[in-house]
Design a protein around this motif. Sequence first.
Motif, PDB file in Angstrom:
ATOM      1  N   ASP A   1      86.970  51.551 119.316  1.00 21.98           N
ATOM      2  CA  ASP A   1      86.226  52.227 119.658  1.00 21.98           C
ATOM      3  C   ASP A   1      85.759  52.441 118.501  1.00 21.98           C
ATOM      4  OD1 ASP A   1      84.843  50.877 121.717  1.00 21.98           O
ATOM      5  OD2 ASP A   1      85.400  52.404 122.771  1.00 21.98           O
ATOM      6  N   ALA A   2      86.854  53.498 117.803  1.00 20.93           N
ATOM      7  CA  ALA A   2      86.942  54.481 116.949  1.00 20.93           C
ATOM      8  C   ALA A   2      87.322  53.297 115.661  1.00 20.93           C
ATOM      9  CB  ALA A   2      87.996  55.107 116.983  1.00 20.93           C
ATOM     10  N   ILE A   3      88.165  51.679 115.796  1.00 19.12           N
ATOM     11  CA  ILE A   3      88.014  51.405 114.485  1.00 19.12           C
ATOM     12  C   ILE A   3      86.308  50.948 114.540  1.00 19.12           C
ATOM     13  CG2 ILE A   3      88.644  49.221 113.637  1.00 19.12           C
ATOM     14  CD1 ILE A   3      90.942  49.719 115.229  1.00 19.12           C
TER      15      ILE A   3
ATOM     16  N   ASN B   1      94.557  45.486 122.360  1.00 22.47           N
ATOM     17  CA  ASN B   1      94.647  45.019 121.709  1.00 22.47           C
ATOM     18  C   ASN B   1      93.262  45.202 120.956  1.00 22.47           C
ATOM     19  OD1 ASN B   1      94.586  42.980 124.399  1.00 22.47           O
ATOM     20  ND2 ASN B   1      96.526  42.157 122.874  1.00 22.47           N
ATOM     21  N   LEU B   2      93.730  45.275 119.332  1.00 17.14           N
ATOM     22  CA  LEU B   2      92.683  46.542 118.577  1.00 17.14           C
ATOM     23  C   LEU B   2      93.027  44.885 117.754  1.00 17.14           C
ATOM     24  CD1 LEU B   2      94.914  49.631 117.692  1.00 17.14           C
ATOM     25  CD2 LEU B   2      93.246  49.175 119.309  1.00 17.14           C
ATOM     26  N   PHE B   3      91.135  44.969 117.040  1.00 20.59           N
ATOM     27  CA  PHE B   3      91.595  43.721 115.663  1.00 20.59           C
ATOM     28  C   PHE B   3      90.473  44.820 114.606  1.00 20.59           C
ATOM     29  CE2 PHE B   3      88.178  40.811 114.830  1.00 20.59           C
ATOM     30  CZ  PHE B   3      88.772  39.542 114.057  1.00 20.59           C
ATOM     31  N   ILE B   4      91.398  43.992 114.102  1.00 22.44           N
ATOM     32  CA  ILE B   4      90.702  45.194 112.298  1.00 22.44           C
ATOM     33  C   ILE B   4      90.291  43.817 111.406  1.00 22.44           C
ATOM     34  CG2 ILE B   4      91.297  46.429 110.344  1.00 22.44           C
ATOM     35  CD1 ILE B   4      93.378  47.546 112.056  1.00 22.44           C
ATOM     36  N   ASN B   5      89.088  44.304 111.195  1.00 29.36           N
ATOM     37  CA  ASN B   5      88.444  42.822 110.293  1.00 29.36           C
ATOM     38  C   ASN B   5      87.887  43.955 108.694  1.00 29.36           C
ATOM     39  OD1 ASN B   5      87.080  40.900 109.278  1.00 29.36           O
ATOM     40  ND2 ASN B   5      85.902  39.767 110.909  1.00 29.36           N
ATOM     41  N   SER B   6      88.054  43.284 107.725  1.00 28.45           N
ATOM     42  CA  SER B   6      87.594  43.729 106.536  1.00 28.45           C
ATOM     43  C   SER B   6      86.752  45.578 106.785  1.00 28.45           C
ATOM     44  CB  SER B   6      86.445  43.035 106.066  1.00 28.45           C
ATOM     45  OG  SER B   6      87.033  42.017 106.307  1.00 28.45           O
ATOM     46  N   LYS B   7      87.705  46.084 107.109  1.00 30.95           N
ATOM     47  CA  LYS B   7      87.614  47.532 107.002  1.00 30.95           C
ATOM     48  C   LYS B   7      89.146  48.521 107.425  1.00 30.95           C
ATOM     49  CE  LYS B   7      85.235  47.498 111.972  1.00 30.95           C
ATOM     50  NZ  LYS B   7      84.018  47.913 110.718  1.00 30.95           N
ATOM     51  N   ASN B   8      88.497  49.239 105.900  1.00 35.13           N
ATOM     52  CA  ASN B   8      90.239  50.342 105.261  1.00 35.13           C
ATOM     53  C   ASN B   8      89.855  51.529 106.945  1.00 35.13           C
ATOM     54  OD1 ASN B   8      89.998  49.958 102.841  1.00 35.13           O
ATOM     55  ND2 ASN B   8      88.434  50.753 102.807  1.00 35.13           N
ATOM     56  N   VAL B   9      91.312  51.437 107.030  1.00 38.65           N
ATOM     57  CA  VAL B   9      91.753  52.120 108.331  1.00 38.65           C
ATOM     58  C   VAL B   9      92.939  53.091 108.425  1.00 38.65           C
ATOM     59  CG1 VAL B   9      92.138  52.088 110.917  1.00 38.65           C
ATOM     60  CG2 VAL B   9      90.525  51.131 110.330  1.00 38.65           C
ATOM     61  N   LYS B  10      93.366  54.360 108.618  1.00 40.99           N
ATOM     62  CA  LYS B  10      94.147  54.846 109.499  1.00 40.99           C
ATOM     63  C   LYS B  10      94.403  55.602 110.964  1.00 40.99           C
ATOM     64  CE  LYS B  10      94.011  57.676 105.228  1.00 40.99           C
ATOM     65  NZ  LYS B  10      93.569  58.983 104.400  1.00 40.99           N
ATOM     66  N   LEU B  11      96.134  54.776 110.920  1.00 35.55           N
ATOM     67  CA  LEU B  11      95.813  55.030 112.805  1.00 35.55           C
ATOM     68  C   LEU B  11      96.975  55.495 112.481  1.00 35.55           C
ATOM     69  CD1 LEU B  11      95.512  51.284 114.225  1.00 35.55           C
ATOM     70  CD2 LEU B  11      93.873  53.023 113.956  1.00 35.55           C
TER      71      LEU B  11
ATOM     72  N   THR C   1      92.206  40.659 109.558  1.00 40.05           N
ATOM     73  CA  THR C   1      92.112  39.595 109.085  1.00 40.05           C
ATOM     74  C   THR C   1      90.769  39.961 108.325  1.00 40.05           C
ATOM     75  OG1 THR C   1      91.163  37.188 108.687  1.00 40.05           O
ATOM     76  CG2 THR C   1      90.321  39.487 110.153  1.00 40.05           C
ATOM     77  N   GLY C   2      90.321  39.528 106.754  1.00 42.43           N
ATOM     78  CA  GLY C   2      88.857  40.302 106.254  1.00 42.43           C
ATOM     79  C   GLY C   2      89.534  39.587 104.739  1.00 42.43           C
ATOM     80  N   ASP C   3      88.867  38.689 104.296  1.00 43.80           N
ATOM     81  CA  ASP C   3      89.480  38.686 102.710  1.00 43.80           C
ATOM     82  C   ASP C   3      88.896  38.839 101.459  1.00 43.80           C
ATOM     83  OD1 ASP C   3      88.423  36.584 103.335  1.00 43.80           O
ATOM     84  OD2 ASP C   3      90.389  35.632 102.907  1.00 43.80           O
ATOM     85  N   SER C   4      87.307  39.139 102.339  1.00 47.34           N
ATOM     86  CA  SER C   4      86.000  38.883 101.280  1.00 47.34           C
ATOM     87  C   SER C   4      86.217  40.340 100.109  1.00 47.34           C
ATOM     88  CB  SER C   4      84.973  39.454 102.613  1.00 47.34           C
ATOM     89  OG  SER C   4      84.666  40.884 103.150  1.00 47.34           O
TER      90      SER C   4
ATOM     91  N   ARG D   1      89.217  43.348  98.427  1.00 54.47           N
ATOM     92  CA  ARG D   1      90.467  44.445  99.040  1.00 54.47           C
ATOM     93  C   ARG D   1      90.667  45.795 100.268  1.00 54.47           C
ATOM     94  NH1 ARG D   1      96.210  43.099  99.721  1.00 54.47           N
ATOM     95  NH2 ARG D   1      97.235  44.430  98.034  1.00 54.47           N
ATOM     96  N   HIS D   2      91.636  45.820 101.310  1.00 58.23           N
ATOM     97  CA  HIS D   2      91.435  46.827 102.241  1.00 58.23           C
ATOM     98  C   HIS D   2      92.573  47.230 102.447  1.00 58.23           C
ATOM     99  CE1 HIS D   2      87.358  44.577 103.205  1.00 58.23           C
ATOM    100  NE2 HIS D   2      87.322  46.181 102.805  1.00 58.23           N
ATOM    101  N   ASN D   3      92.703  48.398 103.059  1.00 56.03           N
ATOM    102  CA  ASN D   3      93.990  49.157 103.380  1.00 56.03           C
ATOM    103  C   ASN D   3      93.713  49.785 104.616  1.00 56.03           C
ATOM    104  OD1 ASN D   3      92.642  50.203 100.188  1.00 56.03           O
ATOM    105  ND2 ASN D   3      95.343  50.021 100.264  1.00 56.03           N
ATOM    106  N   LEU D   4      95.364  49.765 104.657  1.00 59.84           N
ATOM    107  CA  LEU D   4      95.902  49.633 106.250  1.00 59.84           C
ATOM    108  C   LEU D   4      97.031  51.132 106.456  1.00 59.84           C
ATOM    109  CD1 LEU D   4      95.882  49.626 109.623  1.00 59.84           C
ATOM    110  CD2 LEU D   4      96.647  47.370 109.211  1.00 59.84           C
ATOM    111  N   THR D   5      96.776  51.528 106.870  1.00 61.95           N
ATOM    112  CA  THR D   5      97.939  53.090 107.212  1.00 61.95           C
ATOM    113  C   THR D   5      98.702  52.652 108.634  1.00 61.95           C
ATOM    114  OG1 THR D   5      97.489  53.547 105.430  1.00 61.95           O
ATOM    115  CG2 THR D   5      98.917  54.916 106.946  1.00 61.95           C
TER     116      THR D   5
END
Length: 636
Positions: free
Chosen positions: A76-78, A95-105, A143-146, A148-152
Amino acid sequence: MKKFLISGCSMLMLTSMAHSNSESLSDKEIDLIMEQAAFSGLLDTKQASTKAGSNFVTVGSNSNCDYRIGNTKIQDAIDDDNTEIRIAHGTYEENLFINSKNVKLLGGYTDCTAANNDDYSVTSTFTKIIPATGSGLPVIRVTGDSARHNLTLRNLSIENGESTSTNYSGGGVAFYNADYGVNIQKANIQNNNGKWGGGVGIRGGKTNISLIGSIILGNDAEVGGGLYCLGSNSSLVMDNSSYFMFGFYEPMIVAGNNAVTNGGGAYITQGCQLTSYVGGSLLDGGGFYVNKADRHGGGIYASGGANISLIGERRCSNVGPITFCSGNNTQPNTFYDNTADNNVDNDGNGGAVYATGNSTKVTATNVNFITNQAFKGGAVYVTNGAEFDTYAVNHQNCWKNGRCNQFTSNRASTDNGHGGAFYARDGGKISVLASHIERNRADFGSGFYIYGTGSELYLEGSYVVDNGEPGSTNYENLYPVRVTTNANAVVHYSTIADNNVPITNASVANSSGSLELLANIIHDTSGAVALKSVSPVSTTQECNIVNSFGDMFSAITNIEDNPRFVDRVNNDYHIDAAFSPAVDYCLGNQGHVNNKDTDGDTRAWDDYTVSNIYGPFDAGADETYQNDVIFEDDFQ
């Protein structure tokens, strides 16, 4: 309590601080560091903002947590487009799903009060994320290649994920066609089961991951038990020095992972680049430990133009006013007790590393490959045009001065196993410089087995000693260096001595291959001859000191003599400057002489106390300066 957050993949210092590195970080590493610095903030002090106007949210079960209700709190936070999500201790079944988002977990917080204050334990992994019961999915999909994004991912434990998908193939964290810069810091990724990549799987896209002080443990997959990476735009960088500046030193471990086919620890293919700076013991450094593959590559399987860099030294680069460093000089890059052919069906090669295919290249500096095993190529197996280059650097400022690059106690099968340490076949190319190859075991070629058209060995400035099992009924111990069937081997300025070879055998054997022996010491006290040669394609032999010629030319520059080692009983194969005939024995045109010896001594020091025999180069692996030290002591 952690005062600063280091989000890049390297230690940061002021440029005025001294550092001794032989090479710089690669351009890709620097790009990833800068990208993550921009996203997370290197040396970013803890946020002091109040909740109003802050850039983070909290997840947990307490009343002061922003997301505290339901079974999908993190998701939900994502989905609400929060970029920094601070997660309190606990177990989250999602089960987390991240699509074209900048996220720090970000985990490591005891509760949401601590999260609001950014008060976390740098060593904590009590924030656990596991998949929803019966989901059959990875813990995290990206996923997501539209754009550049970042994930921590920091201070998390990612467990029990599973995948049978060919897209999201990783069991723990799966990237599919993702254009992402990723920082995985102090995370446990364990007990996951994937199709390709039990712990972490990358397929397609441009996914560039730095793994810092994390543990990839006990994961399973068809290929790539721990890690899987496919694609020329993707990369993995592993380091355990991120917290060094603040007194924290976290091991980076890939251990106990299993592959049904290839790549117990990692499967790297189709141009993906893996750079590892990690090694040492399990507790203070890490590396690749006890990974297993039923077929090839117990530690790493590399194919399809993969580029592997295994670095046991500190490297630094300047970016503007800042110096970034990775690695260290106190621990080797370590591969310990990895196994290929784990199901013992004699169809599994390369205990530590298996490399195949044109343009596939593995470079290893200051490494310790120890007790790895396979059917063939106990430590390393190279085939189909792949290359494996290994050498020592910083000879007197490494994890073991003078012995910086070691391949020891690796073993091939007792059932017709070839290549205790190294095996090259069908165009595979091996280069070994300034290294120690010791106590490896095989029926044939306990040190090296080079087979087939286009296969090559270049061995220079190295010690090949005590290979073969003494008094063994398990191994035949034939030919520590074996070249056969149109293969080519060049051996220069090396010491091949006291290998456990039957008296009727030879230290070096060439059967229908090409062999060049220049400026070596080949000396076995068992009585085995230096060379056995059968139908050689070509052979060159000059300036060798041996115990018994065998099929070696008895030319004027080859002699049978005692090389007078300092203390061969106690494994000191330096030559005794006062008595050894190897001192100033060879000309400079005998061998390439590309490198210093294992002690870092420059070749061709002209000993003024000894008359040159043919030139100023010492035969064998050691270029002695003992008489120079005596001179200085006497006349300073």
